[in-house]
Design a protein around this motif. Structure first.
Motif, mmCIF file in Angstrom:
data_model
loop_
_atom_site.group_PDB
_atom_site.id
_atom_site.type_symbol
_atom_site.label_atom_id
_atom_site.label_comp_id
_atom_site.label_asym_id
_atom_site.label_seq_id
_atom_site.Cartn_x
_atom_site.Cartn_y
_atom_site.Cartn_z
ATOM 1 N N VAL A 107 0.832 -1.216 0.000
ATOM 2 C CA VAL A 107 0.000 0.000 0.000
ATOM 3 C C VAL A 107 0.859 1.255 0.000
ATOM 4 O O VAL A 107 0.600 2.210 -0.746
ATOM 5 N N GLU A 108 1.906 1.275 0.831
ATOM 6 C CA GLU A 108 2.751 2.461 0.915
ATOM 7 C C GLU A 108 3.510 2.714 -0.387
ATOM 8 O O GLU A 108 3.717 3.867 -0.770
ATOM 9 N N THR A 109 3.896 1.645 -1.059
ATOM 10 C CA THR A 109 4.572 1.843 -2.349
ATOM 11 C C THR A 109 3.630 2.530 -3.330
ATOM 12 O O THR A 109 4.027 3.484 -4.019
ATOM 13 N N ALA A 141 12.825 4.687 -8.135
ATOM 14 C CA ALA A 141 13.546 4.752 -6.861
ATOM 15 C C ALA A 141 12.614 4.458 -5.694
ATOM 16 O O ALA A 141 12.975 3.745 -4.752
ATOM 17 N N LEU A 142 11.400 4.983 -5.745
ATOM 18 C CA LEU A 142 10.447 4.763 -4.658
ATOM 19 C C LEU A 142 10.063 3.296 -4.535
ATOM 20 O O LEU A 142 9.851 2.798 -3.427
ATOM 21 N N ARG A 143 10.007 2.600 -5.662
ATOM 22 C CA ARG A 143 9.668 1.170 -5.611
ATOM 23 C C ARG A 143 10.773 0.356 -4.937
ATOM 24 O O ARG A 143 10.531 -0.783 -4.516
ATOM 25 N N VAL A 167 4.329 6.290 -4.883
ATOM 26 C CA VAL A 167 4.450 6.393 -6.348
ATOM 27 C C VAL A 167 3.402 7.345 -6.892
ATOM 28 O O VAL A 167 3.705 8.228 -7.722
ATOM 29 N N PHE A 168 2.157 7.205 -6.439
ATOM 30 C CA PHE A 168 1.101 8.114 -6.900
ATOM 31 C C PHE A 168 1.372 9.538 -6.441
ATOM 32 O O PHE A 168 1.130 10.506 -7.171
ATOM 33 N N ALA A 169 1.874 9.691 -5.213
ATOM 34 C CA ALA A 169 2.193 11.035 -4.718
ATOM 35 C C ALA A 169 3.252 11.691 -5.584
ATOM 36 O O ALA A 169 3.193 12.903 -5.860
#
Length: 219
Positions: free
Chosen positions: A91-93, A192-194, A97-99
């Protein structure tokens, strides 16, 4: 009578908030008893709003009701920490990513302001303020993701999320992880976020496990 009912409702909300914060911030540790009469005396309220608050926290997953005895702050097992960490990672990923993909200058500024509060508190050794800001960092990101369905999903277990975020003692290290995540959001670097978010989640679960004396690697 209506006024008394309204007042009672407000008292239950206040008591719930106080007890929730006590649990999330580690003032009431897992396994701690929640004795209605003691809490009522401590907060100068009747036992009814305390009883209602405990029911709410049972529903939120951080208190366990035990028939014919005291309710207690929930003790999470290694498997529960692992299960929750896996869900949180997914969920946080998505959230970050959407943010990043939907970021605005105002949104990044909000996220940076919370990070700066966290870092300042961490450097000053203000444990509670740092933990509160760390939680707020993730809450702001959930808003910036601009996805109502995800936000509704997160709201279901938001207290447990806050609890998990509130268990770390490595305040500066956590703030540093948030700085790197913030920069990736600002750069709209989804790749990078992933990679960053799963590692950040793993670190949070490990911190919670250490604080609770649970071995996350045990079978």
């Amino acid at each position: 009578m209506a006024e008394a009912g309204a007042a009672g409702e407000l008292e239950s909300v206040r008591v719930t908030r106080i007890l929730r914060d006590d649990i999330v911030l580690g003032r009431r540790m897992p396994g701690s008893r929640l004795v209605e009469r003691d809490i009522a005396a401590e907060l100068d309220v009747s036992r009814l709003p305390v009883r209602e608050a405990i029911r709410t926290l049972v529903a939120e997953g951080v208190v366990v009701a035990r028939p014919r005895t005291w309710a207690v702050v929930r003790e999470f097992t290694r498997q529960e920490l692992q299960d929750f960490g896996e869900v949180r990672e997914a969920v946080e990923t998505m959230i970050f990513v959407f943010a990043a993909q939907r970021r605005t200058a105002e949104g990044v500024a909000r996220l940076r302001a919370v990070y700066e509060q966290e870092f300042a508190a961490a450097e000053a050794g203000d444990v509670e303020a740092a933990r509160i800001a760390a939680t707020r960092f993730h809450e702001v990101a959930a808003h910036l993701a601009a996805n109502d369905t995800i936000f509704e999903m997160v709201s279901v277990f938001t207290t447990r999320l806050r609890w998990l975020f509130g268990q770390h003692d490595d305040l500066v290290e956590t703030a540093e992880e948030h700085r790197v995540i913030l920069e990736a959001v600002e750069a709209q670097d989804a790749a990078a976020l992933r990679e960053l978010i799963p590692q950040h989640t793993m670190n949070s679960v490990a911190s919670a496990a250490r604080r609770l004396g649970v071995d996350p690697a045990s079978p």
